[in-house]
Scaffold this motif. Structure first.
Motif, mmCIF file in Angstrom:
data_model
loop_
_atom_site.group_PDB
_atom_site.id
_atom_site.type_symbol
_atom_site.label_atom_id
_atom_site.label_comp_id
_atom_site.label_asym_id
_atom_site.label_seq_id
_atom_site.Cartn_x
_atom_site.Cartn_y
_atom_site.Cartn_z
ATOM 1 N N GLN A 182 0.834 -1.205 0.000
ATOM 2 C CA GLN A 182 0.000 0.000 0.000
ATOM 3 C C GLN A 182 0.873 1.262 0.000
ATOM 4 O O GLN A 182 0.630 2.223 -0.745
ATOM 5 C CB GLN A 182 -0.914 -0.026 1.226
ATOM 6 N N GLY A 183 1.913 1.246 0.851
ATOM 7 C CA GLY A 183 2.823 2.402 0.917
ATOM 8 C C GLY A 183 3.565 2.595 -0.392
ATOM 9 O O GLY A 183 3.784 3.729 -0.842
ATOM 10 N N ALA A 184 3.954 1.485 -1.013
ATOM 11 C CA ALA A 184 4.671 1.588 -2.288
ATOM 12 C C ALA A 184 3.772 2.196 -3.356
ATOM 13 O O ALA A 184 4.208 3.038 -4.152
ATOM 14 C CB ALA A 184 5.161 0.205 -2.720
ATOM 15 N N LEU A 185 2.505 1.780 -3.380
ATOM 16 C CA LEU A 185 1.570 2.357 -4.347
ATOM 17 C C LEU A 185 1.464 3.868 -4.136
ATOM 18 O O LEU A 185 1.517 4.648 -5.102
ATOM 19 C CB LEU A 185 0.189 1.710 -4.215
ATOM 20 N N ASN A 186 1.322 4.292 -2.882
ATOM 21 C CA ASN A 186 1.224 5.736 -2.613
ATOM 22 C C ASN A 186 2.482 6.471 -3.070
ATOM 23 O O ASN A 186 2.404 7.561 -3.637
ATOM 24 C CB ASN A 186 0.993 5.992 -1.117
ATOM 25 N N ALA A 187 3.640 5.845 -2.820
ATOM 26 C CA ALA A 187 4.900 6.488 -3.203
ATOM 27 C C ALA A 187 5.017 6.584 -4.724
ATOM 28 O O ALA A 187 5.468 7.600 -5.263
ATOM 29 C CB ALA A 187 6.074 5.713 -2.610
ATOM 30 N N VAL A 188 4.609 5.536 -5.414
ATOM 31 C CA VAL A 188 4.627 5.595 -6.887
ATOM 32 C C VAL A 188 3.696 6.725 -7.348
ATOM 33 O O VAL A 188 4.066 7.568 -8.176
ATOM 34 C CB VAL A 188 4.194 4.241 -7.505
ATOM 35 N N ALA A 189 2.484 6.759 -6.769
ATOM 36 C CA ALA A 189 1.493 7.761 -7.193
ATOM 37 C C ALA A 189 1.945 9.186 -6.878
ATOM 38 O O ALA A 189 1.529 10.136 -7.556
ATOM 39 C CB ALA A 189 0.151 7.468 -6.527
ATOM 40 N N ASP A 190 2.801 9.341 -5.871
ATOM 41 C CA ASP A 190 3.308 10.672 -5.475
ATOM 42 C C ASP A 190 4.429 11.169 -6.376
ATOM 43 O O ASP A 190 4.923 12.274 -6.177
ATOM 44 C CB ASP A 190 3.896 10.598 -4.055
ATOM 45 N N THR A 191 4.864 10.363 -7.310
ATOM 46 C CA THR A 191 5.998 10.745 -8.166
ATOM 47 C C THR A 191 5.549 11.807 -9.164
ATOM 48 O O THR A 191 4.538 11.621 -9.852
ATOM 49 C CB THR A 191 6.505 9.495 -8.923
ATOM 50 N N PRO A 192 6.291 12.931 -9.257
ATOM 51 C CA PRO A 192 5.934 13.942 -10.264
ATOM 52 C C PRO A 192 6.066 13.385 -11.673
ATOM 53 O O PRO A 192 6.866 12.469 -11.921
ATOM 54 C CB PRO A 192 6.978 15.055 -10.038
ATOM 55 N N ASP A 193 5.306 13.953 -12.598
ATOM 56 C CA ASP A 193 5.374 13.579 -14.021
ATOM 57 C C ASP A 193 4.980 12.127 -14.261
ATOM 58 O O ASP A 193 5.511 11.472 -15.175
ATOM 59 C CB ASP A 193 6.772 13.848 -14.606
ATOM 60 N N LEU A 194 4.091 11.641 -13.441
ATOM 61 C CA LEU A 194 3.652 10.245 -13.548
ATOM 62 C C LEU A 194 2.203 10.163 -13.091
ATOM 63 O O LEU A 194 1.836 10.760 -12.084
ATOM 64 C CB LEU A 194 4.575 9.412 -12.656
ATOM 65 N N GLU A 195 1.396 9.428 -13.864
ATOM 66 C CA GLU A 195 -0.018 9.262 -13.498
ATOM 67 C C GLU A 195 -0.357 7.774 -13.440
ATOM 68 O O GLU A 195 -0.065 7.025 -14.388
ATOM 69 C CB GLU A 195 -0.893 9.938 -14.563
ATOM 70 N N VAL A 196 -0.952 7.356 -12.333
ATOM 71 C CA VAL A 196 -1.360 5.950 -12.202
ATOM 72 C C VAL A 196 -2.633 5.743 -13.013
ATOM 73 O O VAL A 196 -3.613 6.464 -12.835
ATOM 74 C CB VAL A 196 -1.590 5.580 -10.720
ATOM 75 N N VAL A 197 -2.610 4.758 -13.916
ATOM 76 C CA VAL A 197 -3.808 4.483 -14.725
ATOM 77 C C VAL A 197 -4.441 3.133 -14.396
ATOM 78 O O VAL A 197 -5.539 2.837 -14.859
ATOM 79 C CB VAL A 197 -3.514 4.586 -16.241
ATOM 80 N N GLY A 198 -3.756 2.323 -13.588
ATOM 81 C CA GLY A 198 -4.345 1.043 -13.199
ATOM 82 C C GLY A 198 -3.612 0.424 -12.023
ATOM 83 O O GLY A 198 -2.389 0.535 -11.924
ATOM 84 N N VAL A 199 -4.387 -0.202 -11.136
ATOM 85 C CA VAL A 199 -3.793 -0.914 -9.997
ATOM 86 C C VAL A 199 -4.411 -2.305 -9.973
ATOM 87 O O VAL A 199 -5.642 -2.450 -9.993
ATOM 88 C CB VAL A 199 -4.098 -0.200 -8.661
ATOM 89 N N SER A 200 -3.588 -3.320 -9.943
ATOM 90 C CA SER A 200 -4.101 -4.699 -10.015
ATOM 91 C C SER A 200 -4.613 -5.156 -8.655
ATOM 92 O O SER A 200 -4.291 -4.567 -7.621
ATOM 93 C CB SER A 200 -2.976 -5.643 -10.459
ATOM 94 N N PRO A 201 -5.358 -6.255 -8.662
ATOM 95 C CA PRO A 201 -5.615 -6.941 -7.394
ATOM 96 C C PRO A 201 -4.291 -7.450 -6.814
ATOM 97 O O PRO A 201 -3.255 -7.466 -7.497
ATOM 98 C CB PRO A 201 -6.498 -8.126 -7.802
#
Ligand code: ATP
Ligand code: PH2
Length: 188
Positions: free
Chosen positions: A41-60
């Motif tokens: 969960q923390g890793a997902l948040n950290a990825v999503a917090d990265t500038p110049d990057l947009e999360v378009v999908g998260v798997s189960p």
């Protein structure tokens, strides 16, 4: 062979100034040490917090026995995050390693249990073969814990040189992998 670079062919990564291509990037997360759910969960948040990057999908989330690694390694939880980004591939690698470090990853022997693993599976159609950076990730296509989660959010995704992820999902060894029901990672 003419070794002189053709001035009319410009690698997008060498461009300076405003324009950078948006690439579809697939990030694989894994944890088999500590609070595995909190780590993912923390890793997902950290990825999503990265500038110049947009999360378009998260798997189960999927659980599976450790592939390789020392005898008796704990089971892994894995998930895949699909993002669009204009960042350089190497900047993405540095970010992935920094996120691992932030989650207390201790680098010991290869395959050792880890609080967090953040692998770059593909960065668009980029092919890189450097000592410390290989794209596409050289083992991703044969790993159920990568292709099953990825196929569940984007079956038409492609690993350059390996094929469509929905097809690869039908070819990998799925003996120990199960989907973890009732658990969803969310960007917080
Ligand atoms: N595509 C990639 N994504 C992430 N790391 C990579 C990639 N290509 C090369 N590396 C390098 O791999 C190094 C070791 O990674 P790591 O310790 O996570 O390997 P591992 O998780 O044990 O094994 P595997 O690479 O099979 O997942 C990193 O320091 C990084 O420089
Ligand atoms: N099930 C599972 N096995 C692994 C994993 C992983 O994420 N899940 N990661 C590894 C090294 O990256 C080695 N083995």
């Amino acid at each position: 062979m003419n070794e002189t670079p053709n001035p009319h062919i410009i690698d997008a990564d060498t461009l300076t100034g405003g324009f950078r291509p948006i690439r579809r990037v697939v990030v694989a997360l894994g944890s088999n040490l500590g609070d595995r759910v909190a780590n993912l969960q923390g890793a997902l948040n950290a990825v999503a917090d990265t500038p110049d990057l947009e999360v378009v999908g998260v798997s189960p989330v999927y659980e599976s026995a450790a592939v390789g690694g020392p005898e008796g390694s704990p089971d892994f939880l894995n998930a895949v995050v699909v993002v669009d980004s204009t960042l350089h591939a190497r900047t993405l690698l540095e970010r992935a390693l920094a996120i691992e470090d932030a989650f207390g990853r201790v680098r010991t022997e290869p395959g050792a249990p880890r609080t967090l693993d953040v692998d770059l599976v593909v960065v668009g159609d980029k092919v890189i073969e450097e000592d410390d950076f290989v794209l596409p990730h050289p083992r991703a296509h044969e790993r159920a814990f990568v292709v099953l989660p990825w196929a569940s959010v984007d079956a038409d995704g492609v690993i350059p040189g390996q094929g469509r992820v929905g097809d690869l999902a039908g070819e990998v060894d799925t003996t120990t992998i199960t989907r973890v029901h009732g658990l969803e990672l969310r960007i917080e």
